[in-house]
Design a protein around this motif. Sequence first.
Motif, PDB file in Angstrom:
ATOM      1  N   LYS A   1       1.039  -1.385  -0.135  1.00 27.12           N
ATOM      2  CA  LYS A   1       0.050   0.054   0.100  1.00 27.12           C
ATOM      3  C   LYS A   1       0.817   1.111  -0.131  1.00 27.12           C
ATOM      4  N   GLU A   2       0.379   2.347  -0.470  1.00 19.69           N
ATOM      5  CA  GLU A   2       0.929   3.726  -0.397  1.00 19.69           C
ATOM      6  C   GLU A   2       0.968   4.220   1.162  1.00 19.69           C
ATOM      7  N   CYS A   3       1.915   4.837   1.579  1.00 19.50           N
ATOM      8  CA  CYS A   3       1.972   5.210   2.826  1.00 19.50           C
ATOM      9  C   CYS A   3       2.676   6.423   2.951  1.00 19.50           C
ATOM     10  N   VAL A   4       2.508   7.348   4.229  1.00 19.42           N
ATOM     11  CA  VAL A   4       3.483   8.298   4.622  1.00 19.42           C
ATOM     12  C   VAL A   4       4.067   8.099   5.898  1.00 19.42           C
ATOM     13  N   PRO A   5       5.302   7.516   5.915  1.00 19.81           N
ATOM     14  CA  PRO A   5       5.843   7.076   6.976  1.00 19.81           C
ATOM     15  C   PRO A   5       6.366   8.362   8.152  1.00 19.81           C
ATOM     16  N   LYS A   6       5.932   7.923   9.269  1.00 17.30           N
ATOM     17  CA  LYS A   6       6.165   8.930  10.430  1.00 17.30           C
ATOM     18  C   LYS A   6       7.779   8.689  10.873  1.00 17.30           C
ATOM     19  N   HIS A   7       8.164  10.034  11.363  1.00 20.81           N
ATOM     20  CA  HIS A   7       9.545   9.939  11.933  1.00 20.81           C
ATOM     21  C   HIS A   7      10.661   9.556  10.767  1.00 20.81           C
ATOM     22  N   ALA A   8      10.381   9.775   9.679  1.00 15.82           N
ATOM     23  CA  ALA A   8      11.356   9.257   8.446  1.00 15.82           C
ATOM     24  C   ALA A   8      12.525   9.964   8.728  1.00 15.82           C
TER      25      ALA A   8
ATOM     26  N   CYS B   1       7.185  10.034  -1.715  1.00 16.77           N
ATOM     27  CA  CYS B   1       6.038   9.259  -2.144  1.00 16.77           C
ATOM     28  C   CYS B   1       6.204   7.687  -1.603  1.00 16.77           C
ATOM     29  N   GLY B   2       5.726   7.394  -0.267  1.00 16.61           N
ATOM     30  CA  GLY B   2       5.973   6.008   0.219  1.00 16.61           C
ATOM     31  C   GLY B   2       4.996   4.747  -0.192  1.00 16.61           C
ATOM     32  N   VAL B   3       6.061   3.724  -0.236  1.00 12.98           N
ATOM     33  CA  VAL B   3       5.376   2.225  -0.430  1.00 12.98           C
ATOM     34  C   VAL B   3       5.745   1.565   0.794  1.00 12.98           C
ATOM     35  N   THR B   4       4.768   0.837   1.146  1.00 14.80           N
ATOM     36  CA  THR B   4       4.836  -0.021   2.120  1.00 14.80           C
ATOM     37  C   THR B   4       4.726  -1.568   1.816  1.00 14.80           C
ATOM     38  N   VAL B   5       5.459  -2.526   2.027  1.00 15.50           N
ATOM     39  CA  VAL B   5       5.266  -3.910   1.787  1.00 15.50           C
ATOM     40  C   VAL B   5       5.438  -4.716   3.142  1.00 15.50           C
ATOM     41  N   GLU B   6       4.300  -5.525   3.341  1.00 14.92           N
ATOM     42  CA  GLU B   6       4.071  -6.071   4.366  1.00 14.92           C
ATOM     43  C   GLU B   6       4.339  -7.722   4.212  1.00 14.92           C
ATOM     44  N   THR B   7       5.056  -8.280   5.053  1.00 16.44           N
ATOM     45  CA  THR B   7       5.510  -9.802   4.763  1.00 16.44           C
ATOM     46  C   THR B   7       5.074 -10.405   6.192  1.00 16.44           C
ATOM     47  N   PRO B   8       4.991 -11.704   6.188  1.00 21.68           N
ATOM     48  CA  PRO B   8       4.710 -12.518   7.478  1.00 21.68           C
ATOM     49  C   PRO B   8       5.930 -11.972   8.422  1.00 21.68           C
ATOM     50  N   GLU B   9       7.011 -11.902   8.015  1.00 25.65           N
ATOM     51  CA  GLU B   9       8.276 -11.451   9.062  1.00 25.65           C
ATOM     52  C   GLU B   9       8.483 -10.066   9.027  1.00 25.65           C
TER      53      GLU B   9
ATOM     54  N   VAL C   1       9.503  -0.394   4.105  1.00 18.04           N
ATOM     55  CA  VAL C   1       9.051   1.003   3.627  1.00 18.04           C
ATOM     56  C   VAL C   1      10.013   1.408   2.615  1.00 18.04           C
ATOM     57  N   PHE C   2       9.593   1.936   1.776  1.00 20.86           N
ATOM     58  CA  PHE C   2      10.281   2.561   0.564  1.00 20.86           C
ATOM     59  C   PHE C   2       9.658   4.035   0.090  1.00 20.86           C
ATOM     60  N   MET C   3      10.665   5.008  -0.393  1.00 18.89           N
ATOM     61  CA  MET C   3      10.146   6.169  -0.833  1.00 18.89           C
ATOM     62  C   MET C   3      10.770   6.201  -2.315  1.00 18.89           C
ATOM     63  N   CYS C   4       9.700   6.786  -2.929  1.00 12.63           N
ATOM     64  CA  CYS C   4       9.699   7.090  -4.317  1.00 12.63           C
ATOM     65  C   CYS C   4      10.020   8.654  -4.687  1.00 12.63           C
ATOM     66  N   GLU C   5      10.605   8.779  -5.701  1.00 13.51           N
ATOM     67  CA  GLU C   5      10.843  10.361  -6.097  1.00 13.51           C
ATOM     68  C   GLU C   5       9.511  10.970  -6.559  1.00 13.51           C
ATOM     69  N   GLN C   6       8.787  10.250  -7.301  1.00 11.83           N
ATOM     70  CA  GLN C   6       7.357  10.780  -7.750  1.00 11.83           C
ATOM     71  C   GLN C   6       6.539  10.216  -7.589  1.00 11.83           C
ATOM     72  N   GLU C   7       5.025  10.685  -7.686  1.00 15.45           N
ATOM     73  CA  GLU C   7       3.842  10.035  -7.506  1.00 15.45           C
ATOM     74  C   GLU C   7       3.596   8.997  -8.666  1.00 15.45           C
ATOM     75  N   ARG C   8       4.105   9.355  -9.870  1.00 15.66           N
ATOM     76  CA  ARG C   8       4.114   8.429 -10.806  1.00 15.66           C
ATOM     77  C   ARG C   8       4.813   7.354 -10.695  1.00 15.66           C
ATOM     78  N   GLU C   9       5.864   7.198 -10.263  1.00 22.61           N
ATOM     79  CA  GLU C   9       6.876   6.042  -9.773  1.00 22.61           C
ATOM     80  C   GLU C   9       6.217   5.295  -8.781  1.00 22.61           C
ATOM     81  N   GLN C  10       5.689   5.997  -7.706  1.00 21.46           N
ATOM     82  CA  GLN C  10       5.065   5.104  -6.680  1.00 21.46           C
ATOM     83  C   GLN C  10       3.805   4.424  -7.279  1.00 21.46           C
ATOM     84  N   LYS C  11       2.937   5.050  -8.162  1.00 20.22           N
ATOM     85  CA  LYS C  11       1.980   4.301  -8.785  1.00 20.22           C
ATOM     86  C   LYS C  11       2.316   3.288  -9.509  1.00 20.22           C
ATOM     87  N   GLN C  12       3.363   3.248 -10.067  1.00 20.50           N
ATOM     88  CA  GLN C  12       3.989   2.068 -10.891  1.00 20.50           C
ATOM     89  C   GLN C  12       4.201   1.134 -10.375  1.00 20.50           C
ATOM     90  N   TRP C  13       5.186   1.357  -9.115  1.00 23.64           N
ATOM     91  CA  TRP C  13       5.470   0.163  -8.202  1.00 23.64           C
ATOM     92  C   TRP C  13       4.491  -0.271  -7.584  1.00 23.64           C
TER      93      TRP C  13
END
Length: 411
Positions: free
Chosen positions: A313-320, A327-335, A339-351
Amino acid sequence: MSNERNKKILLELVKLPENSRCADCGAPEPDWASYKLGVFVCLNCSGIHRSLSSRVKSIRLDFWEDELVEFMKSTGNVNARAVYEKTVPPYYYRPRETDCSVLREQWIRAKYQRKEFTGETKYPPLAYTTGFHEGILWKKGKENMHFLKRKFVLSEREFTLTYYNKEDESKGPKAVISIKDLNATFQPQKIGHPHGLQITYQDEDKTRNLYVYHESSEEIVVWYNAIRAARYAYLKTAYPTGSDEELVPKITRNYLKEGYMEKTGPLLKESFKKRWFILDSQNRKLLYFKDQLDAEELGGIFIGTENNGYSVKECVPKHARGNKWTCGVTVETPERQFVFMCEQEREQKQWLNALRKVLSRPMSPQDYTAEAHISVRLGANRKGTAVELWEVSVRFVLQRRRVFDSRRARR
């Protein structure tokens, strides 16, 4: 009047299902035609045909004589394909409109100029059909951007790709790479050469990259299809009941998405660092490297399904801290959470879209094994004895297999 009539006939011909896509790359609504070969092609492929003196015209803009229109009516893409693509091997790569120009050019030259697929006997056999290929490629150094000549040997019989640091083979190979996990994909922009080829393989637990090119466009495409031929032979051995429809997509693949993102550590408190990411959708892995031409991965993240505890999901991480991009992207796994940051919203949507494509695809038994393997690697990074890690691996595989079997039984 005849010109208008002929234009109308051609426009009707190109609307037919068999002619509605470029004869060479499959691009929709081709606007050009080779009146020497009788095929309808797109603008990009028409330029290659023109360089081969293939006599091309625009369907809409050029004047068409009656006899040329009759020839187009009597030939067309299907009839031409029956002649020029009669014996294309299943492993030979048929380029698409989005592929790089070297693949499209050599496909067109192989078909119409060299006539490699008409069924005529060739002596000596074509290089990619022999099961063995050797030669010199320019290879990028592991630690620098210098490309040096290196000897490569591909053996379908041994299922190996070997390369040497020096042309003198008596000193032994620098690496013997198994065909089992090898992938090859053209990366001209990334490598900075129109014939740039990226070869990826597994070395123990790490994904490694070789970046190579050859001055000859024909030779680098021969290497590519020779690798595909060896991969095809391996897959036929590994999956003896597999059909070509199942195996051909597994031979080689382009990556679903590549690019820079910023990444933080497992506690989500570390400073963000810029990394190059590759999403290998077939293997369900998101790999990251320090830079785009690095030889070895820094780490990998398995992308499972939502039913197995994965989400994006997209995210706005706190205390980064340390991030230049927002433009944040969060990937949740069982482990853990990534949290990743993209330069532009377009890149965020593509990821997000690319990751969701992988999430939506069901997992196979092989995927569960790969998932367990990556989980063990993460456990190793968090420290632990060999026995503990082995036990974790076994438990993980058994658990995932039980889930898979129970779901299959319910279908």
